[in-house]
Enzyme design. Sequence first.
Site, PDB file in Angstrom:
ATOM      1  N   GLU A 318       0.829  -1.206   0.000  1.00  0.00           N
ATOM      2  CA  GLU A 318       0.000   0.000   0.000  1.00  0.00           C
ATOM      3  C   GLU A 318       0.866   1.259   0.000  1.00  0.00           C
ATOM      4  O   GLU A 318       1.723   1.421   0.875  1.00  0.00           O
ATOM      5  CB  GLU A 318      -0.886   0.039   1.242  1.00  0.00           C
ATOM      6  CG  GLU A 318      -1.930  -1.050   1.305  1.00  0.00           C
ATOM      7  CD  GLU A 318      -2.761  -0.996   2.577  1.00  0.00           C
ATOM      8  OE1 GLU A 318      -3.838  -1.602   2.593  1.00  0.00           O
ATOM      9  OE2 GLU A 318      -2.321  -0.355   3.565  1.00  0.00           O
ATOM     10  N   CYS A 319       0.633   2.137  -0.929  1.00  0.00           N
ATOM     11  CA  CYS A 319       1.212   3.482  -0.949  1.00  0.00           C
ATOM     12  C   CYS A 319       2.728   3.432  -0.766  1.00  0.00           C
ATOM     13  O   CYS A 319       3.461   3.066  -1.688  1.00  0.00           O
ATOM     14  CB  CYS A 319       0.525   4.348   0.107  1.00  0.00           C
ATOM     15  SG  CYS A 319       0.739   6.127  -0.166  1.00  0.00           S
ATOM     16  N   GLY A 320       3.240   3.771   0.406  1.00  0.00           N
ATOM     17  CA  GLY A 320       4.681   3.731   0.635  1.00  0.00           C
ATOM     18  C   GLY A 320       5.261   2.353   0.407  1.00  0.00           C
ATOM     19  O   GLY A 320       6.404   2.208  -0.060  1.00  0.00           O
ATOM     20  N   MET A 323       5.746   2.132  -3.237  1.00  0.00           N
ATOM     21  CA  MET A 323       6.865   2.956  -3.676  1.00  0.00           C
ATOM     22  C   MET A 323       8.199   2.233  -3.493  1.00  0.00           C
ATOM     23  O   MET A 323       9.107   2.354  -4.319  1.00  0.00           O
ATOM     24  CB  MET A 323       6.864   4.277  -2.900  1.00  0.00           C
ATOM     25  CG  MET A 323       5.675   5.181  -3.209  1.00  0.00           C
ATOM     26  SD  MET A 323       5.418   6.473  -1.964  1.00  0.00           S
ATOM     27  CE  MET A 323       6.936   7.430  -2.143  1.00  0.00           C
ATOM     28  N   SER A 409      -0.952  -0.663  -4.657  1.00  0.00           N
ATOM     29  CA  SER A 409      -1.792   0.495  -4.971  1.00  0.00           C
ATOM     30  C   SER A 409      -1.489   1.619  -3.994  1.00  0.00           C
ATOM     31  O   SER A 409      -0.954   1.387  -2.908  1.00  0.00           O
ATOM     32  CB  SER A 409      -3.270   0.107  -4.859  1.00  0.00           C
ATOM     33  OG  SER A 409      -4.118   1.221  -5.102  1.00  0.00           O
TER      34      SER A 409
END
Length: 431
Positions: A318-320, A323, A409
């Site tokens: 998720e997110c970080g 990344m 995501s």
Amino acid sequence: MVSRARVLMVSAVASGQGKTTVTAALARKLRQSGRTVRVFKTGPDFIDPRILQAASGHAVYSLDLWMTGEPACRQQLAHAAQEADFILIEGVMGLYDGNPSSADLARFFDVPVLAVLDASAMAQTVGAVAMGLRDFGPVRLAGVIANRVASEGHAAMAKEAMRDIPLAGYLIRQKLSLPERHLGLVLPDEVEHLDALLDQMADALALDLAVMDAMPETEFADVTTEQIAPLLQGKTIAVARDDAFAFLYPANLDCLQQLGAQLIYFSPLANDAVPASADAVYLPGGYPELHAAALAQNTAWLTSVRAAVAAGKPVWAECGGMMALTEALQDQDGVTHSMAALLPGKAVMQEKLAALGPHFLSTTCGELRGHSFHYSRLETHLEGVLHTTRHRDQKTGEAVYQQGSLRASYFHAYFPSCPRAAAALFLGEAL
């Protein structure tokens, strides 16, 4: 079973009024006076709850009529009321902002509001603002805490101007505050001597305990919620947890355990490898951009997460977390760092907010709810296999990417909103 406690929605006219500082100081002050305190946070948030947990001594869960749902909110409040003298619910943004708003939550459960008002640039007008907050909805305004007042005399003027609205307390304008950065407050582990700072903030709060104890109690009937099927029984999930991967709902971890999973934690920032015994991996959001140089050099972490995907183990990022699995991450200083290269493309930090708000993912298992909040963008040729929907306007939201057993995501999922979909993420099943 009916339980009772003094429950207060701590809200304000806007963000930046000092809600978290005041809520933390109030929780610590009430604890110091011998009262038992439980704290909740309105809406999706990861950082404020960790500060409030440090202040109150108990885990802080989210309450939101849409994301959490009314039955779960009621159950959590009823459970807390069985053991607490005071329950504090920190609001989000301004009292009437959002849909549902903090005021909606307060009215739904008949909870009185304690307004935090920044009095630094006004005196008697504090009374007008307080009355406006009360009457616009209306809400049951139980009192006001005036923040950033200049002196006791200044506080006295505010108290007189509020007429029939009690001044429950005030904080003199001071240097004591909680440090912030682009996604909100700094994480508790990064604040030096946090416990001492919270004590100092509590000492600085001039609180009228007689006003607090005179506030009405709210009753809650216990709620029986649907039992979660043990769909993850026998599965072990490795959960990344450190300052780079810190954005975890306590309710998400509870949900995975209620699904039957065993959770084991590891720290990519400490160069821990993904535990070999794990059947699946959960990489939550956090601040990888602040620790990108260290993550790029942590070969045990990088090698192990690549091996997990190569072995076909389901990974939800998720997110970080996402990344950290791209080819590269460009931080806020414009420096590019190599990442795990499991997703094509580059995550780029930017000064402008990229997305903020509640989202949901429609799945064959039901609606998985959550939110999006990020300052980066993903530059990739990869197409999303699914997309979330923005709750506010029903427009297309965040992409869900898939590469083999890896799904990722910008969407932060709230697992209890659809436990069956959460289980599918870690079983590698189609959504």
